[in-house]
Scaffold this motif. Structure first.
Motif, PDB file in Angstrom:
ATOM      1  N   TYR A   1       0.827  -1.190  -0.185  1.00 16.05           N
ATOM      2  CA  TYR A   1      -0.154  -0.109  -0.020  1.00 16.05           C
ATOM      3  C   TYR A   1       0.817   1.294   0.003  1.00 16.05           C
ATOM      4  O   TYR A   1       0.360   2.446  -0.019  1.00 16.05           O
ATOM      5  CB  TYR A   1      -0.910  -0.031   1.267  1.00 16.05           C
ATOM      6  N   GLY A   2       2.257   1.167  -0.337  1.00 17.35           N
ATOM      7  CA  GLY A   2       2.919   2.453  -0.512  1.00 17.35           C
ATOM      8  C   GLY A   2       3.941   2.867   0.623  1.00 17.35           C
ATOM      9  O   GLY A   2       4.250   3.853   0.693  1.00 17.35           O
ATOM     10  N   ALA A   3       4.336   2.097   1.683  1.00 16.53           N
ATOM     11  CA  ALA A   3       5.190   2.689   2.428  1.00 16.53           C
ATOM     12  C   ALA A   3       6.300   1.651   2.936  1.00 16.53           C
ATOM     13  O   ALA A   3       6.430   0.450   2.059  1.00 16.53           O
ATOM     14  CB  ALA A   3       4.368   2.688   4.116  1.00 16.53           C
ATOM     15  N   VAL A   4       7.319   2.166   3.324  1.00 19.11           N
ATOM     16  CA  VAL A   4       8.813   1.247   3.609  1.00 19.11           C
ATOM     17  C   VAL A   4       8.715   0.697   5.363  1.00 19.11           C
ATOM     18  O   VAL A   4       8.607   1.676   6.042  1.00 19.11           O
ATOM     19  CB  VAL A   4       9.720   1.916   3.390  1.00 19.11           C
ATOM     20  N   PRO A   5       8.762  -0.564   5.365  1.00 14.11           N
ATOM     21  CA  PRO A   5       8.979  -1.056   6.798  1.00 14.11           C
ATOM     22  C   PRO A   5      10.337  -0.662   7.314  1.00 14.11           C
ATOM     23  O   PRO A   5      11.326  -1.044   6.506  1.00 14.11           O
ATOM     24  CB  PRO A   5       8.365  -2.461   6.421  1.00 14.11           C
ATOM     25  N   VAL A   6      10.481  -0.340   8.269  1.00 19.47           N
ATOM     26  CA  VAL A   6      11.897   0.042   8.999  1.00 19.47           C
ATOM     27  C   VAL A   6      11.788  -0.788  10.155  1.00 19.47           C
ATOM     28  O   VAL A   6      11.091  -0.453  11.338  1.00 19.47           O
ATOM     29  CB  VAL A   6      12.258   1.479   9.204  1.00 19.47           C
ATOM     30  N   ILE A   7      12.649  -2.039  10.473  1.00 18.46           N
ATOM     31  CA  ILE A   7      12.533  -2.918  11.533  1.00 18.46           C
ATOM     32  C   ILE A   7      13.572  -2.500  12.548  1.00 18.46           C
ATOM     33  O   ILE A   7      14.970  -2.176  12.379  1.00 18.46           O
ATOM     34  CB  ILE A   7      13.084  -4.272  10.875  1.00 18.46           C
TER      35      ILE A   7
END
Length: 424
Positions: free
Chosen positions: A41-47
């Motif tokens: 849906y257009g975001a970047v996951p930052v773990i």
């Protein structure tokens, strides 16, 4: 595309990893379904790794445009309970640890990281979605309490976890009308999954119930005063796991509302990012709308690039070569965006979301197709006898190749065995 622009195109959603033991070593992980939906849906996951002391270094993960907290062990009762009635006897605690051996431990580092992130969201208005343990963390951060064990304290008649049918287990919940959950699912009652033995006891005053189990346990809640997706406002907790509510043996969701929760969350994250960028980098003059529009178009191009790459790596091997140019934006983003750590980039690649080597992959597929076409053309002109001889020859070569390969592997294994000497 300038490198300095890339960090402002896709918003960043922070997710805290969960620690487990594998092969006698600690391993951090995040369920891939979460990452897949965030990227879709257009975001970047930052773990954020669950490591001692990380709660003091959260500024290093800025900018934070959204927080998704999900899964993990029990939350330490010291964070939410001072009521003697909440204290279970030693025998009851032993029974709980035996029944819920994979969850009935506490993790002080994860508690500290997630509570601090929750309070950061509350103070700044950062969109927040809590799934399962994440919803419990949110309730605690806002002054609510938990049942240490639903079975012992609620005397429930609903099974909230079934270890024998883990992903297949479902129980009924009532959806409250006029809430976002009611809008997304469009039904008064739904069957949800369940993987927990703790749960909300006293819901924080600011929240409104969205879903209730038949035993009265809160399965979903939100703050109506902090819920406006278009304005970047989102504060919600779901006790069930919508990302894992899928039909048996399929990736098809049980209900359209399952992915909708993530879709609306990311919409709020994108809106929040735009609001923050507008506050930090105010545009002046008539160029402002144009710049915003250009940035939004770039974001859509990159998201499309990730989507094509995911299809390419996961299931589709018939992607037209004409799509190759669409992959370049995503490749450039991953090459230039220093906001992604190597660990995060590796996770994206494992999901099929990376596009860095998609060009060479497409070229390899094209060459393979050309060779196959050429071989078919040649063989179509051969006689039955010639084809039989050719088949016999390749069968024989296969047997010879297998024998030679086995000898070489055995030789290499002996050569690498310590303590032995070899003479050539």
């Amino acid at each position: 595309m300038a490198s300095s622009d890339l960090s402002t195109i896709l918003p960043r959603v922070v997710i805290v990893s969960r620690r487990c033991v594998r092969k006698n070593k600690f391993v951090d992980f995040v369920g891939e379904y979460h990452l897949d939906l965030i990227i879709r849906y257009g975001a970047v996951p930052v773990i954020v790794p669950r490591v001692a002391g990380v709660h003091l270094l959260l500024e290093s993960f800025e900018p934070i445009h959204g927080v998704l907290l999900c899964e993990g062990e029990d939350i330490d009762p010291s964070h939410y309970s001072s009521d003697p009635a909440d204290v279970l006897s030693p025998s009851e605690l032993d029974e709980i640890r035996l029944t819920h051996s994979s969850d009935a431990t506490t993790d002080s580092s994860k508690d500290s990281i997630e509570l601090r992130l929750s309070r950061l969201c509350l103070s700044r208005g950062i969109p927040f979605l809590g799934i399962c343990r994440g919803s419990q963390i949110l309730n605690i951060a806002c002054g609510g309490t938990l049942y240490c064990d639903v079975g012992k304290q609620l005397r429930h008649f609903v099974e909230h976890v079934d270890y024998g049918n883990y992903d297949g287990h479902r129980h009924e919940v009532e959806v409250v009308e006029g809430t976002p959950l009611s809008e997304w699912f469009g039904e008064k009652e739904i069957m949800v999954n369940s993987y927990h033995h703790q749960g909300v006891k006293r819901l924080a005053e600011r929240f409104r119930v969205m879903a209730l189990a038949k035993d009265g346990l809160v399965e979903g809640f939100y703050d109506p005063e902090v819920f406006d997706v278009e304005k970047g406002k989102f504060l919600m907790g779901l006790q069930f796991h919508p990302e894992r509510m899928r039909k048996n043996g399929s990736d098809e969701f049980d209900y359209p509302g399952c992915p909708r929760a993530y879709q609306e969350f990311v919409k709020a994250v994108i809106a929040y990012q735009k609001k923050v960028n507008g506050d930090i980098n105010p545009k002046v003059g008539s160029s402002s709308p144009k710049l915003d529009q250009e940035m939004e178009e770039k974001r859509k191009v990159i998201v499309r690039s990730f989507s094509i790459a995911k299809d390419l790596y996961d299931v589709r091997h018939d992607l037209p070569i004409s799509k190759q140019s669409d992959l370049e934006a995503g490749a450039e983003f991953l090459e230039s965006n220093t906001a992604l750590s190597l660990q995060q980039e590796k996770r994206l690649k494992q999901m099929g979301a990376t596009v860095r080597n998609s060009t060479s992959y497409l070229q390899m597929l094209k060459k393979k197709q050309e060779r196959e076409t050429m071989a078919r053309n040649i063989m179509s002109k051969m006689s039955v006898v010639q084809l039989s001889e050719l088949l016999s020859f390749y069968n024989m070569m296969g047997v010879v190749c297998t024998e030679v390969l086995e000898r070489k592997i055995a030789f290499d294994q002996l050569k690498n065995t310590p303590g032995d000497s070899f003479y050539y």
